[in-house]
Design a protein around this motif. Structure first.
Motif, PDB file in Angstrom:
ATOM      1  N   VAL A   1      -8.807  14.946  58.396  1.00  0.00           N
ATOM      2  CA  VAL A   1      -8.474  15.052  56.832  1.00  0.00           C
ATOM      3  C   VAL A   1      -6.969  14.748  57.047  1.00  0.00           C
ATOM      4  CG1 VAL A   1      -7.906  17.582  57.042  1.00  0.00           C
ATOM      5  CG2 VAL A   1      -8.681  16.352  54.698  1.00  0.00           C
ATOM      6  N   ARG A   2      -6.390  15.256  58.158  1.00  0.00           N
ATOM      7  CA  ARG A   2      -4.873  14.856  58.104  1.00  0.00           C
ATOM      8  C   ARG A   2      -4.528  13.232  58.182  1.00  0.00           C
ATOM      9  NH1 ARG A   2      -4.540  18.856  62.547  1.00  0.00           N
ATOM     10  NH2 ARG A   2      -3.749  16.947  64.081  1.00  0.00           N
ATOM     11  N   LEU A   3      -5.568  12.623  58.355  1.00  0.00           N
ATOM     12  CA  LEU A   3      -5.371  11.150  58.412  1.00  0.00           C
ATOM     13  C   LEU A   3      -5.128  10.630  56.964  1.00  0.00           C
ATOM     14  CD1 LEU A   3      -8.153   9.639  60.741  1.00  0.00           C
ATOM     15  CD2 LEU A   3      -5.765  10.206  61.397  1.00  0.00           C
ATOM     16  N   VAL A   4      -5.531  11.368  56.090  1.00  0.00           N
ATOM     17  CA  VAL A   4      -5.164  10.975  54.806  1.00  0.00           C
ATOM     18  C   VAL A   4      -4.000  12.140  54.131  1.00  0.00           C
ATOM     19  CG1 VAL A   4      -6.137  10.970  52.479  1.00  0.00           C
ATOM     20  CG2 VAL A   4      -7.469  10.176  54.078  1.00  0.00           C
ATOM     21  N   SER A   5      -4.069  13.341  54.243  1.00  0.00           N
ATOM     22  CA  SER A   5      -3.243  14.360  53.955  1.00  0.00           C
ATOM     23  C   SER A   5      -1.589  14.103  54.530  1.00  0.00           C
ATOM     24  CB  SER A   5      -3.766  15.712  54.279  1.00  0.00           C
ATOM     25  OG  SER A   5      -3.998  15.918  55.563  1.00  0.00           O
ATOM     26  N   ASN A   6      -1.608  13.741  55.828  1.00  0.00           N
ATOM     27  CA  ASN A   6      -0.167  13.568  56.070  1.00  0.00           C
ATOM     28  C   ASN A   6       0.648  12.783  55.166  1.00  0.00           C
ATOM     29  OD1 ASN A   6      -0.484  15.025  58.612  1.00  0.00           O
ATOM     30  ND2 ASN A   6      -0.985  13.517  59.756  1.00  0.00           N
ATOM     31  N   SER A   7       0.131  11.533  54.848  1.00  0.00           N
ATOM     32  CA  SER A   7       0.827  10.591  54.358  1.00  0.00           C
ATOM     33  C   SER A   7       1.254  11.002  52.647  1.00  0.00           C
ATOM     34  CB  SER A   7       0.353   9.190  54.147  1.00  0.00           C
ATOM     35  OG  SER A   7       0.132   8.675  55.389  1.00  0.00           O
ATOM     36  N   ALA A   8       0.042  11.812  52.252  1.00  0.00           N
ATOM     37  CA  ALA A   8       0.149  12.126  50.850  1.00  0.00           C
ATOM     38  C   ALA A   8       1.045  13.194  50.885  1.00  0.00           C
ATOM     39  CB  ALA A   8      -1.247  12.790  50.387  1.00  0.00           C
ATOM     40  N   VAL A   9       1.202  14.128  51.759  1.00  0.00           N
ATOM     41  CA  VAL A   9       2.087  15.157  51.896  1.00  0.00           C
ATOM     42  C   VAL A   9       3.626  14.461  52.140  1.00  0.00           C
ATOM     43  CG1 VAL A   9       3.183  17.033  53.249  1.00  0.00           C
ATOM     44  CG2 VAL A   9       0.650  17.378  52.559  1.00  0.00           C
ATOM     45  N   GLY A  10       3.809  13.329  52.885  1.00  0.00           N
ATOM     46  CA  GLY A  10       5.265  13.152  52.847  1.00  0.00           C
ATOM     47  C   GLY A  10       5.527  12.547  51.682  1.00  0.00           C
TER      48      GLY A  10
ATOM     49  N   PHE B   1       6.278  23.659  52.419  1.00  0.00           N
ATOM     50  CA  PHE B   1       6.148  24.285  53.439  1.00  0.00           C
ATOM     51  C   PHE B   1       5.258  25.728  53.379  1.00  0.00           C
ATOM     52  CE2 PHE B   1       7.164  26.771  57.199  1.00  0.00           C
ATOM     53  CZ  PHE B   1       6.931  26.004  58.258  1.00  0.00           C
ATOM     54  N   VAL B   2       5.887  26.367  52.615  1.00  0.00           N
ATOM     55  CA  VAL B   2       5.500  27.667  52.186  1.00  0.00           C
ATOM     56  C   VAL B   2       3.912  27.711  51.635  1.00  0.00           C
ATOM     57  CG1 VAL B   2       5.681  29.872  50.818  1.00  0.00           C
ATOM     58  CG2 VAL B   2       7.815  28.913  51.588  1.00  0.00           C
ATOM     59  N   LEU B   3       3.725  26.723  50.902  1.00  0.00           N
ATOM     60  CA  LEU B   3       2.189  26.508  50.513  1.00  0.00           C
ATOM     61  C   LEU B   3       1.156  26.403  51.936  1.00  0.00           C
ATOM     62  CD1 LEU B   3       0.065  26.061  48.211  1.00  0.00           C
ATOM     63  CD2 LEU B   3       0.772  23.680  48.034  1.00  0.00           C
ATOM     64  N   GLY B   4       1.890  25.538  52.689  1.00  0.00           N
ATOM     65  CA  GLY B   4       1.045  25.302  53.953  1.00  0.00           C
ATOM     66  C   GLY B   4       0.814  26.513  54.534  1.00  0.00           C
TER      67      GLY B   4
ATOM     68  N   VAL C   1      -5.292  20.340  55.759  1.00  0.00           N
ATOM     69  CA  VAL C   1      -4.147  19.899  54.848  1.00  0.00           C
ATOM     70  C   VAL C   1      -3.196  20.897  54.993  1.00  0.00           C
ATOM     71  CG1 VAL C   1      -3.906  20.275  52.088  1.00  0.00           C
ATOM     72  CG2 VAL C   1      -5.922  19.223  53.116  1.00  0.00           C
ATOM     73  N   SER C   2      -3.268  22.201  55.473  1.00  0.00           N
ATOM     74  CA  SER C   2      -2.443  23.205  55.644  1.00  0.00           C
ATOM     75  C   SER C   2      -1.252  22.688  56.805  1.00  0.00           C
ATOM     76  CB  SER C   2      -3.021  24.517  56.033  1.00  0.00           C
ATOM     77  OG  SER C   2      -1.883  25.524  56.616  1.00  0.00           O
ATOM     78  N   TRP C   3      -1.858  22.446  57.727  1.00  0.00           N
ATOM     79  CA  TRP C   3      -1.092  21.790  58.971  1.00  0.00           C
ATOM     80  C   TRP C   3      -0.354  20.615  58.601  1.00  0.00           C
ATOM     81  CZ3 TRP C   3       1.311  23.643  62.725  1.00  0.00           C
ATOM     82  CH2 TRP C   3       1.888  22.802  63.894  1.00  0.00           C
ATOM     83  N   SER C   4      -0.905  19.706  57.545  1.00  0.00           N
ATOM     84  CA  SER C   4       0.004  18.615  57.273  1.00  0.00           C
ATOM     85  C   SER C   4       1.256  19.080  56.476  1.00  0.00           C
ATOM     86  CB  SER C   4      -0.867  17.636  56.097  1.00  0.00           C
ATOM     87  OG  SER C   4      -1.868  17.015  57.031  1.00  0.00           O
TER      88      SER C   4
END
Length: 419
Positions: free
Chosen positions: A60-69, A81-84, A113-116
């Motif tokens: 899931v991080r393959l998608v969520s990392n870029s979205a979070v960025g 960050f606090v949400l994560g 998603v949290s780790w992203s």
């Protein structure tokens, strides 16, 4: 680029809560990696199911990392960050509430998603609060926190599970992650400096940020090197080390008369890897700051990694094996520190989140692909051949360093000193 001097005390105001929160957030995830395979039958889970659960967060991080960025560049750093940390607490509570497959899978996806949010957010905040002359040191300190978490949390989770039980251990891990959430909420400042009106920030389109990222050949090169680091240097070795020990030494390994069982030796080598990487990270980062040459540091990190991977191919005794693991650990510590620092040097202020997300995604692609490719190749070749191919793939990074980084970052730093 940060255009004002930020004191070391101000940097610690970000580094300390971020680092402590990350160490605490990893408790649940690393406990699962430690104990879930052993407890799977008691929970009614097959080994194939365990594989799905342990890899779901990375996928899931393959998608969520870029979205979070992209979101970090629009909404700021602190709140995400606090949400994560909050989502990480909820995901760990989910492991306690139910061990049904779909509930467990949902919790693992939520952790991804949290780790992203935590990891990409930490990168962006460190870039915000550092300058090219001290960014390497700052990322080195962050890596110390991460490697300490990787060393301590599996041991803590295993001991708690043996002492109490699976659910109680994870309940304690949820409480620890919750403590990290409180630390971040109370102590972490916002680091993003808004230099344009909020309505202008929110009008930025994600497609524009993606096009910008694709156009930056230096950042793409850094992403490729991060992929190599997590694929060859970490992913291949970590996923096959126990198999390598079993095939080379059967059940017992001898070190100058000291007999160690394969499982104990594997655990000791992984702990040693974390400690060595933690020890070298601040030193490598500081050296890249002082010498004004991150590309050179990256080149040496790759050379050391290639030597370590090649050493595994011809490790004829346990001491040569130990030397190879030490070299790979040193390489990982250098590259995991200097690559994000160089990313921060190259990214402009409006796209720091996007650049951080791209770097994290590249690393996750490497770490997710490594076990799949390694065990697929093992059907047609020896483990030593897999290590040799990994060494060759890591050596390709030296070509990238020469082509992209040969002019060095020194010119950029010299300009920074005169501003």
């Amino acid at each position: 680029m940060t255009d004002m001097v930020i004191s070391r005390r101000q940097q610690w105001r970000v580094l300390l809560p971020v680092g402590l929160a990350i160490v605490l957030s990893l408790s649940g995830d690393l406990t699962l990696y430690t104990v879930l395979p052993a407890y799977a039958p008691a929970l009614g889970l097959g080994l194939s199911t365990v594989g799905v659960l342990l890899s779901a967060n990375r996928l899931v991080r393959l998608v969520s990392n870029s979205a979070v960025g992209l979101l970090l560049d629009r909404w700021g750093r602190r709140r995400l960050f606090v949400l994560g940390m909050g989502l990480g607490t909820l995901s760990t509570i989910g492991y306690v509430v139910s061990q049904q497959f779909w509930f467990f899978l949902t919790s693992r996806l939520l952790w991804g998603v949290s780790w992203s949010l935590i990891n990409v957010g930490a990168y962006a905040m460190l870039v915000d609060t550092t300058h090219e002359t001290d960014r390497g040191w700052s990322f080195g300190v962050l890596q110390v926190f991460i490697f300490v978490g990787m060393a301590v949390n599996p041991l803590l989770g295993g001991v708690l599970t043996d002492w109490l039980n699976f659910q109680s251990a994870l309940a304690i891990c949820a409480a620890l992650t919750g403590l990290g959430f409180v630390i971040a909420w109370l102590a972490l400042p916002e680091t993003m400096v808004q230099r344009c009106p909020p309505h202008a920030v929110h009008r930025r389109r994600p497609a524009d940020a993606i096009r910008w990222l694709i156009s930056q050949r230096h950042l793409l090169a850094i992403d490729y090197l991060a992929l190599l680091t997590d694929f060859a240097g970490d992913g291949i070795v970590l996923s096959t080390l126990s198999l390598y020990l079993k095939r080379q030494y059967s059940d017992t390994i001898s070190l100058d008369g000291l007999a160690l069982r394969v499982a104990s030796m594997g655990g000791a080598l992984l702990a040693l890897r974390a400690l060595i990487s933690a020890g070298i990270s601040p030193f490598a980062g500081r050296l890249s700051d002082q010498k004004h040459s991150r590309w050179t540091a990256i080149g040496w990190g790759l050379v050391i990694g290639v030597a370590g991977m090649t050493g595994l191919v011809w490790a004829s005794n346990s001491w040569k094996l130990l030397l190879s693991v030490v070299l790979i650990s040193l390489s990982g510590g250098v590259l995991r520190t200097v690559l994000p620092a160089l990313m921060g040097d190259m990214a402009d202020e409006a796209h720091r989140g996007a650049a951080s997300g791209g770097l994290a995604t590249a690393g996750d692609i490497g770490s997710a692909a490594a076990p799949l490719i390694a065990y697929t190749l093992l059907a047609v070749m020896s483990l030593q051949s897999v290590y040799l191919l990994s060494a060759i793939s890591m050596a390709s990074g030296l070509v990238v360093v020469w082509l992209v980084g040969k002019h060095n970052i020194g010119t950029r730093l010299n300009r920074a000193y005169t501003e």
